[in-house]
Design a protein around this motif. Structure first.
Motif, PDB file in Angstrom:
ATOM      1  N   LEU A   1       0.882  -1.179   0.011  1.00  0.00           N
ATOM      2  CA  LEU A   1      -0.042   0.053   0.079  1.00  0.00           C
ATOM      3  C   LEU A   1       1.119   1.064   0.021  1.00  0.00           C
ATOM      4  CD1 LEU A   1      -2.879   1.072  -0.128  1.00  0.00           C
ATOM      5  CD2 LEU A   1      -3.151   0.708   2.051  1.00  0.00           C
ATOM      6  N   ARG A   2       1.954   1.154   0.721  1.00  0.00           N
ATOM      7  CA  ARG A   2       2.913   2.387   0.855  1.00  0.00           C
ATOM      8  C   ARG A   2       3.422   2.637  -0.500  1.00  0.00           C
ATOM      9  NH1 ARG A   2       3.862   0.464   6.319  1.00  0.00           N
ATOM     10  NH2 ARG A   2       6.022  -0.469   5.415  1.00  0.00           N
ATOM     11  N   LEU A   3       3.909   1.569  -1.022  1.00  0.00           N
ATOM     12  CA  LEU A   3       4.546   1.839  -2.547  1.00  0.00           C
ATOM     13  C   LEU A   3       3.452   2.318  -3.533  1.00  0.00           C
ATOM     14  CD1 LEU A   3       7.019   1.328  -4.238  1.00  0.00           C
ATOM     15  CD2 LEU A   3       6.176  -1.121  -4.558  1.00  0.00           C
ATOM     16  N   ALA A   4       2.230   1.698  -3.259  1.00  0.00           N
ATOM     17  CA  ALA A   4       1.231   2.319  -4.235  1.00  0.00           C
ATOM     18  C   ALA A   4       0.757   3.533  -4.248  1.00  0.00           C
ATOM     19  CB  ALA A   4       0.071   1.446  -4.022  1.00  0.00           C
TER      20      ALA A   4
END
Lengths: 98, 200
Positions: free
Chosen positions: A14-17
């Motif tokens: 999620l953080r990468l997205a």
């Protein structure tokens, strides 16, 4: 052959997205990130706070038409970390090119 | 999207590509602005043609109404509450293009009043309309808008060659019909189709 370490802050779905989305735009509202990442508000909120604490994104809370709005924007540190993360990924996937 | 699943390198790259493409696909145009603006220009052009043809009084009455309408719409656009969920770099660039276009538009109006003939001035209008359409069409990858830009440039040249102002107005109406109304309708239909698809 030495592999670069993958940034643990970014090495999470999620953080990468979120950072990938913010890299492509100037700024985005919380609801936009929620819609595009297909995540729950609670989970997204927690991950945004982690990115903010790491200094990768800036979060501004404001009111628009009497509705609260959370605006997120990637920082210079966030851009540099993202670039380093992508370079590290490339070194893992194409080790011969290093 | 869950957060704590193990993340492979391939999956990381897939997420990055997917999200960047999601952000890119956010640039849209519902076409209503083109339809509204185009209809106003066609009505103003045809009214001038009609007034010249019938020998009536103020041949620029339609353009005066168009000017007032433009000022009202621009004021509304500046002060209306912004509801976009995302602001892209392209949005910022297109905003500057809009500002530049508006300044050019009013400069041409000023020039018609003090320096150049109406025949040349209205040709300049079509020239700058074409410029706007080319840039906006390129930004949203609309082939119809870019074709419309080419038609408007051809219309501008035709207006410079033609010396009868009455027919200039017909050229303008035709160029705007092809350049604004048809792309506007195509964009509006695409926007509706996209929104209906998202709702289903």
């Amino acid at each position: 052959m030495e592999f670069k370490e993958l940034d643990p802050i970014l090495h999470s779905q999620l953080r990468l997205a979120v950072v990938s989305l913010l890299i492509s735009v100037r700024e985005a509202e919380f609801t936009f990130l929620k819609e595009k990442t297909n995540s729950t508000a609670g989970n997204l909120s927690v991950q945004i706070n982690k990115l903010k604490d790491a200094g990768y994104i800036e979060v501004t809370k404001q009111f628009s038409n009497n509705y609260p709005q959370t605006i997120c924007k990637v920082t210079k540190k966030g851009i540099e970390s993202f670039e380093a993360y992508v370079n590290a990924l490339q070194s893992y996937m194409n080790p011969g090119k290093e | 999207m869950e957060n704590e699943q193990p993340l492979s390198n391939e999956k990381s790259l897939q997420i990055i590509q997917q999200m960047i493409s999601q952000a890119k696909s956010n640039i849209t145009d519902n076409g209503l602005g083109w339809l509204l603006w185009g209809t106003m220009i066609i009505l103003a052009s045809l009214s001038t043609w009609f007034f010249i043809y019938t020998g009536s009084g103020n041949i620029f009455l339609g353009w005066n109404v168009f000017g007032i309408f433009t000022i009202v719409m621009l004021t509304y656009d500046i002060f209306k509450p912004k509801q976009k969920k995302v602001r892209t770099y392209v949005d910022d660039l297109l905003r500057l293009v809009d500002i530049g276009f508006t300044i050019c538009l009013f400069t041409v109006i000023f020039s018609i009043n003090v320096a150049v003939s109406a025949n040349a001035g209205f040709g300049f209008f079509l020239m700058i309309f074409a410029f706007l359409m080319l840039i906006k069409g390129g930004a949203i990858k609309s082939r119809s808008l870019m074709t419309g830009a080419a038609v408007n440039w051809i219309g501008a040249i035709a207006m410079f060659i033609n010396k009868d102002f009455k027919y200039d107005m017909l050229i303008m109406a035709g160029a705007v019909l092809i350049g604004y109304i048809i792309p506007g309708l195509i964009l509006w239909m695409q926007y509706r189709k996209l929104n209906n698809g998202l709702k289903n």
